[in-house]
Design an enzyme around this catalytic site. Structure first.
Site, PDB file in Angstrom:
ATOM      1  NE  ARG A  67      -2.951   0.387   3.293  1.00 37.38           N
ATOM      2  CZ  ARG A  67      -2.236   0.600   4.402  1.00 37.38           C
ATOM      3  NH1 ARG A  67      -1.523   1.701   4.537  1.00 37.38           N
ATOM      4  NH2 ARG A  67      -2.238  -0.284   5.382  1.00 37.38           N
ATOM      5  CE1 TYR A 120     -16.613  10.446 -16.478  1.00 39.79           C
ATOM      6  CE2 TYR A 120     -16.004  10.658 -14.174  1.00 39.79           C
ATOM      7  CZ  TYR A 120     -16.419   9.882 -15.237  1.00 39.79           C
ATOM      8  OH  TYR A 120     -16.635   8.541 -15.042  1.00 39.79           O
ATOM      9  CG  ASP A 192      -9.787  15.450 -15.430  1.00 40.64           C
ATOM     10  OD1 ASP A 192      -9.069  14.853 -16.254  1.00 40.64           O
ATOM     11  OD2 ASP A 192     -10.809  14.951 -14.917  1.00 40.64           O
ATOM     12  CE  LYS A 217     -12.382   7.217 -18.669  1.00 37.58           C
ATOM     13  NZ  LYS A 217     -12.757   8.460 -18.041  1.00 37.58           N
TER      14      LYS A 217
HETATM   15  C1  LIG Z   1     -13.306   8.917 -16.758  1.00 33.53           C
HETATM   16  C2  LIG Z   1     -12.972  10.267 -16.252  1.00 33.53           C
HETATM   17  C3  LIG Z   1     -12.730  10.498 -14.892  1.00 33.53           C
HETATM   18  C4  LIG Z   1     -12.905   9.432 -13.832  1.00 33.53           C
HETATM   19  O1  LIG Z   1     -11.975   8.410 -13.949  1.00 33.53           O
HETATM   20  P1  LIG Z   1     -12.255   6.871 -13.547  1.00 33.53           P
HETATM   21  O2  LIG Z   1     -10.976   6.207 -13.916  1.00 33.53           O
HETATM   22  O3  LIG Z   1     -13.422   6.410 -14.347  1.00 33.53           O
HETATM   23  O4  LIG Z   1     -12.542   6.858 -12.087  1.00 33.53           O
HETATM   24  C5  LIG Z   1     -12.345  11.767 -14.517  1.00 33.53           C
HETATM   25  N1  LIG Z   1     -12.230  12.767 -15.408  1.00 33.53           N
HETATM   26  C6  LIG Z   1     -12.462  12.583 -16.719  1.00 33.53           C
HETATM   27  C7  LIG Z   1     -12.326  13.723 -17.668  1.00 33.53           C
HETATM   28  C8  LIG Z   1     -12.846  11.334 -17.190  1.00 33.53           C
HETATM   29  O5  LIG Z   1     -13.095  11.158 -18.490  1.00 33.53           O
END
Ligand SMILES: *Cc1c(COP(=O)(O)O)cnc(C)c1O
Length: 401
Positions: A67, A120, A192, A217
C-alpha cells in the site's frame, strides 16, 4: 542521473530526451534484480526487513508493504511524473479515487472548491453527493471565462478545478489565466488532463499545481484497465498527497500499473492517429445536413481555438456534435453505428459513441451541469479512417428527424 524522491532508484537525467523516449523509458530502467527490460509485475503485499524497523538496503530498497510502495506501481508513478514534468507522481485505483484523495488532502470541512460547469459527470457527483456531506462546498463556473471563475472564488476556496478540453462539450480553459486567478487567493489550480494526455498538453508548465488523470482513458489506451493518477508540481504538496495515498489506501494494483505502463509506451503514436482520424470525422460531420453543430477545438471557429493552439500540441481524438431533430435523433445516431461501439469511457484504440445526457452525464440531469439532449460524443479510435467515415455516414443517413 536524477535521484528518485521515494526509494533512491536512479532514473537517467531525461530532460534532454523527447516525449516518446520518456514514455518508453522513464521510471523503467532494467529491473535491478533480473535485468528484465520491462518492469515485472511485483504481485506481492509485503517485503522482508533486515532488522526490526530496518528496511532492506540493496535491491528494491525501501519497500515494506505494497500500500505504501510497490516497484511496479512505482515505475508507473515515476513515468507519469516525468511525462507531466512534476515533482511527484502517484497512481490510484481509478480517476475518482485520485480525485477523492486530492480533495481530502488539500481541503478540510468548511473549505470550498470551484468546479467546471461542464465537468465529467463522476467528478460532479463526487463533489455534489459525497464531498459535500464531508463539508466541502462547491460552486460551478464556466472555466472558459476566467472572470466568472474569479467571481466564484471565496476566501475559503482551496481548489480551482479545471478540465480542458472539457467533457463532453470540448470547451477550452486558459490554464495560465486560471492559474493566476487561483493564485490570487489561497487556492491550487487542478487540471484534469484526461482528454488531452501529457502528449498533447502539460498543464504544470502553464502554471497548474496538480494534474489529475483517469489513466483508464488515453494513458492506458486499450480499454482494459481502470486507473487514476495525480502529479504535483511542488514536492511538498506531492509529499502530502503521498501520505494520504497511503493513509486512504486507494492505490493502483501491480497488474493495473503494469497494463497502464504498457499502454503509455505507445501514447504518442496513438494520439497522432486519434487526431488525424478525428480531423477526418470532423470534416464529414461539419458538412453533413443531419448535424447541427460540431464541437472540436481544432475548428477555426471554435471559441477556444486560439487558446488551444497556444497550450496544446494537437487537438485530440474527442469530438462532440448536436444532431438535427433533437434528443430522439441523437439517440438513434448513437444506436445506429457498427464500428463505433455504443459505450461509456473513451481514449481506447477502438472508436466509441455515446449519448452523454442519458449515459456518462445522466447524474448531472437537473443540475447546472446538465448537457444538451441532442448531443452525441465520439471517442475516435485508431481504426482505418475510411471505415469510420462510412460507419458514421450510414448512421447519420439512417437517423433523419
Ligand atoms: C473517466 C474520467 C474520470 C474518472 O476516472 P475513472 O478512472 O473512471 O474513475 C475523470 N475525469 C475525466 C475527464 C474522465 O473522463
Amino acid at each position: 542521473m536524477t535521484s528518485d524522491p521515494v526509494h533512491g532508484f536512479a532514473t537517467h537525467g531525461f530532460d534532454a530526451y523527447g516525449f516518446d523516449t520518456l514514455a518508453i523509458h522513464a521510471g523503467q530502467d532494467p529491473d535491478p534484480a533480473t535485468g528484465a527490460v520491462v518492469p515485472p509485475i511485483y504481485q506481492v503485499s509485503t517485503y522482508a526487513q533486515d532488522g526490526v524497523g530496518g528496511l532492506r538496503t540493496g535491491l528494491g530498497v525501501g519497500y515494506e508493504y505494497s500500500r505504501s510502495g510497490n516497484p511496479t506501481r512505482h515505475a508507473l508513478e515515476e513515468c507519469l511524473r516525468v511525462l507531466e514534468g512534476g515533482a511527484r507522481g502517484l497512481a490510484f485505483a481509478s480517476g475518482l479515487a485520485a480525485e477523492d484523495t486530492l480533495v481530502r488532502t488539500v481541503c478540510a470541512p468548511g473549505d470550498h472548491v470551484v468546479i467546471p460547469d461542464d465537468a465529467y459527470g463522476g467528478t460532479y457527483r463526487l463533489f455534489a453527493q459525497v464531498l459535500s456531506r464531508w463539508g466541502v462546498a462547491w460552486s460551478a463556473a464556466s472555466v472558459t471565462d476566467p472572470a466568472a471563475v474569479r467571481a466564484a472564488v471565496r476566501p475559503e476556496t482551496k481548489l480551482v478545478w479545471v478540465e480542458t478540453p472539457t467533457n463532453p462539450l470540448l470547451s477550452i480553459a486558459d490554464i495560465e489565466a486560471l492559474a493566476a486567478v487561483a493564485h490570487q487567493g489561497d487556492a491550487l489550480l487542478v487540471v484534469d488532463n484526461t482528454f488531452a494526455s501529457p502528449y498533447l498538453q502539460q498543464p504544470l508548465t502553464h502554471g497548474a499545481d496538480v494534474v489529475v488523470h483517469s489513466t483508464t482513458k488515453y494513458l492506458g489506451g486499450h480499454s482494459d484497465v481502470v486507473g487514476g493518477a495525480l502529479v504535483a508540481a511542488d514536492a511538498e504538496v506531492g509529499e502530502r498527497l503521498a501520505y494520504h495515498q497511503n493513509a486512504m489506501g486507494a492505490i493502483a494494483g501491480p497488474f493495473d500499473a503494469w497494463l497502464t505502463l504498457r499502454g503509455i509506451k505507445t501514447l504518442g503514436v496513438r494520439m497522432d492517429r486519434h487526431e488525424s482520424n478525428a480531423q477526418q470525422v470532423v470534416e464529414l460531420l461539419t458538412s453533413h445536413p443531419q448535424v447541427a453543430q460540431v464541437m472540436y477545438p481544432g475548428l477555426d471557429d471554435h471559441p477556444g481555438h486560439a487558446v488551444a493552439r497556444r497550450q496544446m500540441r494537437g487537438f485530440g481524438g474527442m469530438v462532440s456534435f448536436r444532431v438535427v431533430g433533437g434528443e430522439a435523433a441523437a439517440v438513434r445516431v448513437a444506436e445506429s453505428t457498427n464500428i463505433f461501439v455504443l459505450a461509456e469511457s473513451l481514449g481506447g484504440v477502438e472508436s466509441l459513441v455515446e449519448h452523454p445526457g442519458r449515459m456518462t452525464h445522466a447524474s448531472a440531469a437537473g443540475s447546472p451541469l446538465e448537457v444538451p439532449g441532442d448531443l452525441v460524443r465520439l471517442s475516435v479510435g485508431i481504426e482505418s479512417a475510411v471505415d469510420l467515415l462510412a460507419d458514421l455516414r450510414s448512421a447519420l443517413d439512417r437517423a433523419p428527424a
